[in-house]
Design a protein around this motif. Structure first.
Motif, PDB file in Angstrom:
ATOM      1  N   LEU A  19      23.576  56.019  29.915  1.00  0.00           N
ATOM      2  CA  LEU A  19      23.782  56.845  30.820  1.00  0.00           C
ATOM      3  C   LEU A  19      24.604  58.114  30.687  1.00  0.00           C
ATOM      4  O   LEU A  19      24.945  58.888  31.653  1.00  0.00           O
ATOM      5  N   ASP A  20      25.549  57.871  29.845  1.00  0.00           N
ATOM      6  CA  ASP A  20      26.989  58.562  29.505  1.00  0.00           C
ATOM      7  C   ASP A  20      27.575  58.579  30.585  1.00  0.00           C
ATOM      8  O   ASP A  20      28.043  59.672  31.118  1.00  0.00           O
ATOM      9  N   GLN A  21      27.842  57.330  31.401  1.00  0.00           N
ATOM     10  CA  GLN A  21      28.646  57.545  32.593  1.00  0.00           C
ATOM     11  C   GLN A  21      29.837  56.583  32.318  1.00  0.00           C
ATOM     12  O   GLN A  21      29.595  55.356  31.503  1.00  0.00           O
ATOM     13  N   VAL A  22      30.736  56.962  32.769  1.00  0.00           N
ATOM     14  CA  VAL A  22      32.293  56.039  32.880  1.00  0.00           C
ATOM     15  C   VAL A  22      32.730  55.671  34.282  1.00  0.00           C
ATOM     16  O   VAL A  22      32.852  56.604  34.902  1.00  0.00           O
ATOM     17  N   ASP A  23      32.935  54.353  34.504  1.00  0.00           N
ATOM     18  CA  ASP A  23      33.552  54.017  36.045  1.00  0.00           C
ATOM     19  C   ASP A  23      34.899  53.459  35.457  1.00  0.00           C
ATOM     20  O   ASP A  23      35.079  52.710  34.408  1.00  0.00           O
ATOM     21  N   ARG A  24      35.676  53.641  36.566  1.00  0.00           N
ATOM     22  CA  ARG A  24      37.122  52.860  36.419  1.00  0.00           C
ATOM     23  C   ARG A  24      37.483  52.187  37.429  1.00  0.00           C
ATOM     24  O   ARG A  24      37.449  52.694  38.778  1.00  0.00           O
ATOM     25  N   TRP A  25      38.361  51.027  37.536  1.00  0.00           N
ATOM     26  CA  TRP A  25      38.623  50.385  38.441  1.00  0.00           C
ATOM     27  C   TRP A  25      40.159  49.595  37.926  1.00  0.00           C
ATOM     28  O   TRP A  25      40.546  49.684  36.958  1.00  0.00           O
ATOM     29  N   PRO A  26      41.352  50.034  38.933  1.00  0.00           N
ATOM     30  CA  PRO A  26      42.395  49.470  38.610  1.00  0.00           C
ATOM     31  C   PRO A  26      42.407  47.974  38.103  1.00  0.00           C
ATOM     32  O   PRO A  26      41.652  47.093  38.972  1.00  0.00           O
ATOM     33  N   ILE A  27      42.862  47.497  37.088  1.00  0.00           N
ATOM     34  CA  ILE A  27      42.532  46.082  36.519  1.00  0.00           C
ATOM     35  C   ILE A  27      42.982  45.102  37.411  1.00  0.00           C
ATOM     36  O   ILE A  27      42.528  43.965  37.599  1.00  0.00           O
ATOM     37  N   GLU A  28      44.211  45.498  38.381  1.00  0.00           N
ATOM     38  CA  GLU A  28      44.675  44.423  39.135  1.00  0.00           C
ATOM     39  C   GLU A  28      43.969  44.251  40.113  1.00  0.00           C
ATOM     40  O   GLU A  28      44.019  43.177  40.993  1.00  0.00           O
ATOM     41  N   ASP A  29      42.885  45.058  40.621  1.00  0.00           N
ATOM     42  CA  ASP A  29      42.198  44.851  41.657  1.00  0.00           C
ATOM     43  C   ASP A  29      40.671  44.338  41.528  1.00  0.00           C
ATOM     44  O   ASP A  29      39.932  44.251  42.494  1.00  0.00           O
ATOM     45  N   THR A  30      40.639  43.916  40.345  1.00  0.00           N
ATOM     46  CA  THR A  30      39.270  43.168  39.904  1.00  0.00           C
ATOM     47  C   THR A  30      39.439  41.569  39.743  1.00  0.00           C
ATOM     48  O   THR A  30      40.583  41.063  39.665  1.00  0.00           O
ATOM     49  N   PRO A  31      38.386  41.015  39.803  1.00  0.00           N
ATOM     50  CA  PRO A  31      38.277  39.473  39.670  1.00  0.00           C
ATOM     51  C   PRO A  31      38.890  39.082  38.442  1.00  0.00           C
ATOM     52  O   PRO A  31      39.584  38.114  38.409  1.00  0.00           O
ATOM     53  N   LEU A  32      38.968  39.809  37.328  1.00  0.00           N
ATOM     54  CA  LEU A  32      39.612  39.601  35.923  1.00  0.00           C
ATOM     55  C   LEU A  32      41.087  39.774  36.125  1.00  0.00           C
ATOM     56  O   LEU A  32      41.762  39.313  35.093  1.00  0.00           O
ATOM     57  N   GLY A  33      41.577  40.378  37.172  1.00  0.00           N
ATOM     58  CA  GLY A  33      42.932  40.896  37.137  1.00  0.00           C
ATOM     59  C   GLY A  33      43.896  39.376  36.906  1.00  0.00           C
ATOM     60  O   GLY A  33      44.961  39.512  36.400  1.00  0.00           O
ATOM     61  N   VAL A  34      43.660  38.594  37.980  1.00  0.00           N
ATOM     62  CA  VAL A  34      44.315  37.314  37.850  1.00  0.00           C
ATOM     63  C   VAL A  34      44.308  36.487  36.425  1.00  0.00           C
ATOM     64  O   VAL A  34      45.484  36.109  36.191  1.00  0.00           O
ATOM     65  N   LEU A  35      43.275  36.583  35.845  1.00  0.00           N
ATOM     66  CA  LEU A  35      43.569  35.925  34.558  1.00  0.00           C
ATOM     67  C   LEU A  35      44.079  36.598  33.307  1.00  0.00           C
ATOM     68  O   LEU A  35      44.685  36.131  32.487  1.00  0.00           O
ATOM     69  N   VAL A  36      44.332  38.071  33.494  1.00  0.00           N
ATOM     70  CA  VAL A  36      45.101  38.788  32.561  1.00  0.00           C
ATOM     71  C   VAL A  36      46.240  39.173  32.879  1.00  0.00           C
ATOM     72  O   VAL A  36      47.109  39.989  32.123  1.00  0.00           O
TER      73      VAL A  36
END
Length: 210
Positions: free
Chosen positions: A100-117
């Motif tokens: 789709l030539d599409q880019v989306d961004r989220w603050p990593i700390e606000d994602t489910p993976l943020g806790v693990l990294v």
């Protein structure tokens, strides 16, 4: 905690097959010892390289290569025909859909993976452990965001002994679960910093007026 996408897999292990769940407020001394053990293990994992198999809630299967470097750096390289690339550069979690030539961004700390990294993994600061499940050779912890519990949960699944991360499950706000299974993990290996950079060609084209 954001339910931005389901990260997950036709698991070799189903969470529902594990033993009884102890919910928050009912955690036993053994549960708390297991939480401490998992926290210590995750903090010892500075880098992780592994193959992964992922299944979406619709049952669609994807495979690829995972690179993790704490704090806050990830890379999911999806094998063809998947058009996806997922990169966390230390601040942002970036999803690039090449098709789709599409880019989306989220603050990593606000994602489910943020806790693990996170720089220091703490499963009790911003999150709460709401489930502990055990089977012979298997330990699973389920946690969710304290302030936004309705947005879903994450379950991390380990084999033992020795304690080794094997899978995680993300359940979004609609109750749809995705599981990501880890294969051939390599812990604390040297990583190329370039793995965790992303060049946004779309933004570059806009800057040039194209």
């Amino acid at each position: 905690m954001r339910s931005l996408f389901a990260l997950a897999v036709t698991a070799t292990l189903a969470v529902s097959s594990l033993g009884s769940i102890a919910w928050a407020g009912e955690l036993s001394q053994q549960d708390r010892a297991d939480i401490a053990l998992v926290t210590e293990y995750l903090n010892q994992v500075k880098t992780l390289e592994a193959d992964f198999v992922q299944a979406s809630p619709s049952g669609q299967i994807a495979k690829g290569r995972l690179f993790l470097q704490r704090p806050n750096r990830l890379r999911f390289e999806y094998d063809a025909p998947s058009p996806l690339l997922l990169v966390a550069d230390g601040l942002w979690l970036i999803l690039h859909d090449r098709e789709l030539d599409q880019v989306d961004r989220w603050p990593i700390e606000d994602t489910p993976l943020g806790v693990l990294v996170a720089k220091k993994v703490d499963l009790t600061r911003r999150t709460e452990v709401v489930g502990v499940a055990r089977e012979p050779g298997i330990l699973a912890l389920t946690f969710r965001d304290k302030e936004n519990p309705e947005e879903g949960s994450v379950t991390v699944i380990f084999s033992e002994p020795p304690l080794t991360l094997r899978q995680w499950r993300v359940v979004d706000s609609r109750g749809e679960a995705t599981d990501l299974s880890i294969r051939n993990p390599r812990i604390n290996v040297t990583m190329d910093p370039a793995l965790f950079t992303f060049q946004d060609s779309i933004a570059d084209d806009k800057d040039r007026g194209q």
